[in-house]
Scaffold this motif. Structure first.
Motif, short mmCIF file in Angstrom:
data_model
loop_
_atom_site.label_atom_id
_atom_site.label_comp_id
_atom_site.label_asym_id
_atom_site.label_seq_id
_atom_site.Cartn_x
_atom_site.Cartn_y
_atom_site.Cartn_z
N ALA A 12 6.05 17.59 2.52
CA ALA A 12 5.27 18.02 3.17
C ALA A 12 5.76 17.78 4.74
N SER A 13 5.54 18.61 6.24
CA SER A 13 5.46 18.01 7.30
C SER A 13 4.45 16.92 7.63
N GLY A 14 4.88 15.85 7.86
CA GLY A 14 3.39 14.90 8.16
C GLY A 14 4.29 13.50 8.02
N ALA A 15 5.37 13.21 8.08
CA ALA A 15 5.63 11.96 8.42
C ALA A 15 5.40 10.81 8.97
N ALA A 16 5.22 10.90 9.62
CA ALA A 16 4.33 9.71 10.67
C ALA A 16 3.36 9.21 10.70
N ILE A 17 2.37 10.53 9.31
CA ILE A 17 0.68 10.01 9.36
C ILE A 17 1.63 8.76 7.97
N ALA A 18 2.28 9.53 7.28
CA ALA A 18 2.41 8.69 5.93
C ALA A 18 3.09 7.48 6.30
N VAL A 19 4.10 7.00 7.64
CA VAL A 19 4.17 5.82 8.18
C VAL A 19 3.40 5.27 8.87
N ARG A 20 2.34 5.75 9.08
CA ARG A 20 1.09 5.16 10.55
C ARG A 20 0.53 4.28 9.13
N ILE A 21 -0.15 5.00 7.34
CA ILE A 21 -1.08 4.49 6.48
C ILE A 21 -0.15 3.37 6.48
N VAL A 22 0.92 3.39 6.51
CA VAL A 22 1.38 2.19 5.60
C VAL A 22 1.62 0.85 6.56
N GLU A 23 2.00 1.47 7.26
CA GLU A 23 1.76 -0.06 9.00
C GLU A 23 0.23 -0.34 8.89
N ARG A 24 -0.80 0.43 9.01
CA ARG A 24 -1.66 0.31 9.36
C ARG A 24 -2.53 -0.35 7.49
N LEU A 25 -2.25 -0.27 6.37
CA LEU A 25 -2.29 -1.16 5.11
C LEU A 25 -2.64 -2.11 5.24
N ALA A 26 -0.68 -2.42 6.34
CA ALA A 26 0.06 -3.65 6.11
C ALA A 26 -0.42 -4.45 7.18
N GLU A 27 -1.28 -4.68 7.71
CA GLU A 27 -2.48 -5.11 8.74
C GLU A 27 -3.20 -5.23 8.23
N ILE A 28 -3.88 -4.98 7.09
CA ILE A 28 -4.92 -5.55 6.76
C ILE A 28 -4.36 -6.86 5.10
N ALA A 29 -5.65 -7.95 5.68
CA ALA A 29 -5.30 -9.18 4.96
C ALA A 29 -5.40 -8.16 3.32
N ASP A 30 -5.04 -9.19 2.19
CA ASP A 30 -5.60 -8.78 0.79
C ASP A 30 -5.19 -7.24 0.27
N VAL A 31 -4.06 -6.86 1.18
CA VAL A 31 -3.97 -5.23 0.58
C VAL A 31 -2.47 -5.56 -0.43
N GLU A 32 -2.30 -4.71 -1.45
CA GLU A 32 -0.98 -4.88 -1.94
C GLU A 32 -0.50 -3.43 -1.72
N THR A 33 0.43 -2.95 -0.83
CA THR A 33 1.24 -1.59 -1.29
C THR A 33 1.26 -0.71 -2.02
N HIS A 34 1.62 0.24 -3.18
CA HIS A 34 2.41 0.08 -3.74
C HIS A 34 3.20 1.83 -3.68
N LEU A 35 3.85 2.04 -3.00
CA LEU A 35 4.69 2.98 -2.74
C LEU A 35 5.44 4.18 -3.86
N VAL A 36 5.34 4.82 -3.82
CA VAL A 36 6.86 6.09 -4.76
C VAL A 36 6.38 7.32 -3.56
N VAL A 37 8.09 7.99 -3.39
CA VAL A 37 8.41 8.95 -2.59
C VAL A 37 8.64 9.84 -3.04
N SER A 38 8.76 10.95 -2.94
CA SER A 38 9.08 12.32 -3.88
C SER A 38 10.65 12.50 -3.13
N ASP A 39 11.53 12.95 -3.54
CA ASP A 39 13.09 13.71 -2.98
C ASP A 39 12.76 14.14 -2.19
N ALA A 40 11.81 15.97 -2.39
CA ALA A 40 12.25 16.28 -1.24
C ALA A 40 11.48 15.17 0.34
#
Length: 189
Positions: A12-40
């Motif tokens: 869906a439209s809204g890629a900027a929100i996904a990017v910002r979530i990943v960025e904000r999670l990267a700023e939090i100590a002791d968070v391990e982010t696992h990412l899965v991205v659909s083809d669309a």
């Protein structure tokens, strides 16, 4: 203690929100982010954020899981995670989750969150909505998911689209109730 978070990005439209979530999670100590991205979602990321968007995200996460790898650790309830955010969540993805169609790693990982009674936050991205969309939203809510359409809050008087996106990302992360505490600007009354 390290908190594992799964972030799913659907088409869906809204890629900027996904990017910002990943960025904000990267700023939090002791968070391990696992990412899965659909083809669309790959296509939408390219269109809305630029051709290097996925590479940018990969530099900020712990692990990327291919969409077809339904045998990945995040597809198992025995792999403990704090929760999962799907942002944006297309109606196709939401419908698949609502009906238990776990045929991709994204929908399987979401299904695992529900069966294990973990937090699943779906930033449902569509407008206007028809009855099928609403029924799918009701179904996932009854199953335990949190449906969070990315509707902006204006009480903090955002001046830019980036401020709106940042607040939406923070609110979505806060719904996971991380031990580090809330990151969104609260309503002051």
């Amino acid at each position: 203690m390290t908190e594992r978070i799964v972030v799913g990005i659907s088409g869906a439209s809204g890629a900027a929100i996904a990017v910002r979530i990943v960025e904000r999670l990267a700023e939090i100590a002791d968070v391990e982010t696992h990412l899965v991205v659909s083809d669309a979602a790959r296509r939408t990321l390219d269109l809305e954020y630029g051709p290097d968007a996925l590479d940018y995200l990969l530099q900020r996460i712990y692990r990327h899981h291919p969409i077809a790898d339904v045998g990945a650790n995040i597809a198992s309830g025995s792999f403990p995670v704090r929760g999962m955010i799907v942002a944006p969540c297309s109606m196709q993805t939401l419908s698949a989750i609502a009906t238990g169609r776990a045929d991709t790693l994204l929908t399987r990982a979401a299904d695992v969150q529900l069966k294990e009674r973990r937090r699943l936050v779906l930033l449902a991205r569509e407008t206007p909505l028809h009855l099928g969309h609403l029924r799918s939203m009701c179904a996932v809510t009854e199953m335990g998911a949190i449906v969070m359409p990315p509707v902006p809050a204006f009480y903090h008087r955002p001046k830019t689209v980036e401020e709106i996106v940042d607040h939406l990302a923070a609110r979505a992360i806060d719904l996971l109730a991380l031990p580090s505490g809330p990151i969104a600007l609260p309503w002051q009354g």
